[in-house]
Motif scaffolding. Structure first.
Motif, mmCIF file in Angstrom:
data_model
loop_
_atom_site.group_PDB
_atom_site.id
_atom_site.type_symbol
_atom_site.label_atom_id
_atom_site.label_comp_id
_atom_site.label_asym_id
_atom_site.label_seq_id
_atom_site.Cartn_x
_atom_site.Cartn_y
_atom_site.Cartn_z
ATOM 1 N N UNK A 21 4.737 -1.738 -7.960
ATOM 2 C CA UNK A 21 4.083 -2.799 -8.722
ATOM 3 C C UNK A 21 4.982 -3.282 -9.861
ATOM 4 N N UNK A 22 5.806 -2.401 -10.382
ATOM 5 C CA UNK A 22 6.771 -2.827 -11.396
ATOM 6 C C UNK A 22 7.809 -3.770 -10.785
ATOM 7 N N UNK A 23 8.254 -3.465 -9.570
ATOM 8 C CA UNK A 23 9.272 -4.294 -8.920
ATOM 9 C C UNK A 23 8.724 -5.641 -8.484
ATOM 10 N N UNK A 24 7.464 -5.653 -8.035
ATOM 11 C CA UNK A 24 6.823 -6.884 -7.569
ATOM 12 C C UNK A 24 5.505 -7.054 -8.308
ATOM 13 N N UNK A 25 5.569 -7.477 -9.575
ATOM 14 C CA UNK A 25 4.400 -7.465 -10.466
ATOM 15 C C UNK A 25 3.297 -8.455 -10.104
ATOM 16 N N UNK A 26 3.555 -9.373 -9.198
ATOM 17 C CA UNK A 26 2.512 -10.334 -8.792
ATOM 18 C C UNK A 26 1.812 -9.905 -7.499
ATOM 19 N N UNK A 27 2.200 -8.769 -6.970
ATOM 20 C CA UNK A 27 1.640 -8.305 -5.695
ATOM 21 C C UNK A 27 0.251 -7.702 -5.872
ATOM 22 N N UNK A 28 -0.527 -7.726 -4.792
ATOM 23 C CA UNK A 28 -1.707 -6.890 -4.685
ATOM 24 C C UNK A 28 -1.205 -5.500 -4.285
ATOM 25 N N UNK A 29 -1.667 -4.471 -4.942
ATOM 26 C CA UNK A 29 -1.195 -3.123 -4.650
ATOM 27 C C UNK A 29 -2.379 -2.186 -4.456
ATOM 28 N N UNK A 30 -2.217 -1.266 -3.519
ATOM 29 C CA UNK A 30 -3.249 -0.287 -3.202
ATOM 30 C C UNK A 30 -2.595 1.077 -3.094
ATOM 31 N N UNK A 31 -3.278 2.111 -3.583
ATOM 32 C CA UNK A 31 -2.785 3.485 -3.467
ATOM 33 C C UNK A 31 -3.908 4.340 -2.909
ATOM 34 N N UNK A 32 -3.577 5.181 -1.926
ATOM 35 C CA UNK A 32 -4.599 6.026 -1.318
ATOM 36 C C UNK A 32 -4.061 7.433 -1.121
ATOM 37 N N UNK A 33 -4.985 8.378 -1.030
ATOM 38 C CA UNK A 33 -4.607 9.750 -0.739
ATOM 39 C C UNK A 33 -5.787 10.431 -0.066
ATOM 40 N N UNK A 34 -5.498 11.372 0.831
ATOM 41 C CA UNK A 34 -6.551 12.108 1.513
ATOM 42 C C UNK A 34 -7.284 13.028 0.544
ATOM 43 N N UNK A 35 -6.622 13.384 -0.561
ATOM 44 C CA UNK A 35 -7.177 14.286 -1.569
ATOM 45 C C UNK A 35 -7.767 13.465 -2.711
ATOM 46 N N UNK A 36 -9.086 13.578 -2.911
ATOM 47 C CA UNK A 36 -9.734 12.829 -3.983
ATOM 48 C C UNK A 36 -9.189 13.219 -5.351
ATOM 49 N N UNK A 37 -8.760 14.480 -5.505
ATOM 50 C CA UNK A 37 -8.184 14.918 -6.783
ATOM 51 C C UNK A 37 -6.913 14.145 -7.096
ATOM 52 N N UNK A 44 0.851 -1.190 0.000
ATOM 53 C CA UNK A 44 0.000 0.000 0.000
ATOM 54 C C UNK A 44 0.886 1.238 0.000
ATOM 55 N N UNK A 45 0.488 2.215 -0.817
ATOM 56 C CA UNK A 45 1.157 3.515 -0.894
ATOM 57 C C UNK A 45 0.198 4.546 -0.313
ATOM 58 N N UNK A 46 0.522 5.065 0.873
ATOM 59 C CA UNK A 46 -0.341 6.026 1.569
ATOM 60 C C UNK A 46 0.113 7.439 1.224
ATOM 61 N N UNK A 47 -0.821 8.273 0.780
ATOM 62 C CA UNK A 47 -0.463 9.610 0.324
ATOM 63 C C UNK A 47 0.180 9.533 -1.047
ATOM 64 N N UNK A 48 -0.479 8.850 -1.965
ATOM 65 C CA UNK A 48 0.139 8.471 -3.238
ATOM 66 C C UNK A 48 0.412 9.637 -4.166
ATOM 67 N N UNK A 49 -0.327 10.747 -4.053
ATOM 68 C CA UNK A 49 -0.091 11.887 -4.939
ATOM 69 C C UNK A 49 -0.400 11.553 -6.385
ATOM 70 N N UNK A 50 0.637 11.414 -7.202
ATOM 71 C CA UNK A 50 0.461 11.092 -8.624
ATOM 72 C C UNK A 50 0.375 9.591 -8.896
ATOM 73 N N UNK A 53 4.381 -4.500 2.758
ATOM 74 C CA UNK A 53 5.139 -3.299 2.398
ATOM 75 C C UNK A 53 4.191 -2.106 2.438
ATOM 76 N N UNK A 54 4.542 -1.114 3.249
ATOM 77 C CA UNK A 54 3.800 0.142 3.304
ATOM 78 C C UNK A 54 4.760 1.266 2.935
ATOM 79 N N UNK A 55 4.335 2.129 2.023
ATOM 80 C CA UNK A 55 5.088 3.313 1.640
ATOM 81 C C UNK A 55 4.254 4.532 2.025
ATOM 82 N N UNK A 56 4.857 5.481 2.731
ATOM 83 C CA UNK A 56 4.132 6.686 3.141
ATOM 84 C C UNK A 56 5.037 7.896 2.952
ATOM 85 N N UNK A 57 4.845 8.589 1.855
ATOM 86 C CA UNK A 57 5.609 9.808 1.567
ATOM 87 C C UNK A 57 4.674 10.983 1.840
#
Length: 329
Positions: free
Chosen positions: A176-192, A162-168, A236-240
């Protein structure tokens, strides 16, 4: 006679590096007619006081828009702010003309107007300057790309990301490119930002969906969304994001991270690293790596196995609990 709303206008102001790095276009410019694309650039190399801010508008900006842009660069208070008409060209392309591609580890990030030559073996992503953070040009995003690549080089394998605060969406795409068989999720507080991620996924051929090898999207503060909760725990959690939210979210993020799982955080300055590290140490995470670009560190943590009484046991997507190198969850 009012200006044609399709006309392109530009407002240029001097700024400092600190001001450029602190700019958040989502704050203070919402609702302003012709909401601008903001581009900052270094005027004199290694001079933190010699930067430039360019704001590109579709339509002549009014006094409120000019004031909002000026507020982004307080050091320009003594400079006259005069918008100028841009010749009838593609103003989005113009606004991105000064953006150089970024080559970070195996990743190459570019805009449509400045692709250049993709280095052999690099994975290219087209990410336009837009209303969401994360084009790869800020040190925090670049640091995360390097940290993710290092995990891959060191043989780490992840199945639920999961990528928290995904932005773009860039960091989620890279994972997902590095681990192409993974389940991946991206979220952001901003709907835009979620909309931007969806658009960028289409441009870069990243499939959206709920299965392995696809990316699921959610608009939510932190992990407060049924999709994000239901797909936990993550290995794996990514939070930028920023240091304050990272510290405040530490208990929630730690709870959502599988035992033995990896956390990559960024968006903090050098002087904030100790406080962020302490917040995650209290949750049973131990530092396992650090990438430093300028004043911006990217920190990597590993969650201790069987930490605490409330051990996470629910399975992630797919049901399997055999993530190599991380034990079971």
């Amino acid at each position: 006679m009012s200006a044609d709303a399709t006309e392109s206008w530009k407002l240029t102001l001097p700024c400092t590096r600190d001001e450029a790095e602190a700019i958040d276009v989502s704050e203070g410019l919402e609702g302003i007619a012709g909401s601008p694309v903001i581009i900052t650039s270094e005027e004199i190399e290694d001079d933190p006081d010699s930067w430039r801010l360019d704001a590109f508008f579709s339509g002549k900006p009014g006094k409120a828009a000019v004031a909002a842009v000026r507020a982004l660069a307080p050091s320009s208070a003594g400079v006259k702010a005069t918008p100028e008409r841009v010749p009838d060209e593609d103003w989005i392309t113009l606004s991105q003309a000064g953006i150089e591609p970024v080559h970070a580890a195996r990743f190459y990030v570019h805009t449509s107007g400045n692709k250049g030559d993709v280095p052999p073996g690099a994975k290219a992503f087209q990410i336009e300057a837009s209303r969401a953070f994360g084009t790869g040009h800020h040190q925090t995003t670049t640091g995360c790309l390097i940290a993710l690549d290092a995990l891959k080089v060191n043989g780490k394998r992840f199945r639920n990301i999961v990528d928290i605060g995904t932005g773009t969406g860039l960091l989620a795409f890279a994972a997902l490119h590095l681990w192409p068989r993974a389940h991946a999720t991206a979220s952001d507080i901003d709907a835009a930002a979620v909309d931007v991620t969806r658009e960028n996924a289409a441009v870069n051929g990243v499939p959206l969906g709920a299965g392995p090898g696809t990316l699921a999207l959610a608009a939510a503060p932190g992990l407060e969304h049924p999709l994000l909760i239901g797909r936990a725990p993550y290995d794996l959690i990514v939070a930028n994001i920023l240091a304050g939210p990272l510290i405040g979210l530490a208990p929630t993020i730690a709870m959502a991270l599988a035992e033995g799982g990896t956390l990559v955080v960024a968006g903090l300055l050098d002087w904030q690293a100790d406080a962020v590290t302490a917040a995650y140490r209290r949750q049973g995470l131990v530092p396992s790596g650090r990438t430093q670009i300028g004043d911006w560190p990217t920190l990597t943590f590993r969650k201790r196995a069987r930490y605490g009484a409330a051990r996470t046991t629910r399975l992630g997507p797919g049901g399997a609990n055999d993530a190599p190198g991380f034990g079971s969850w």
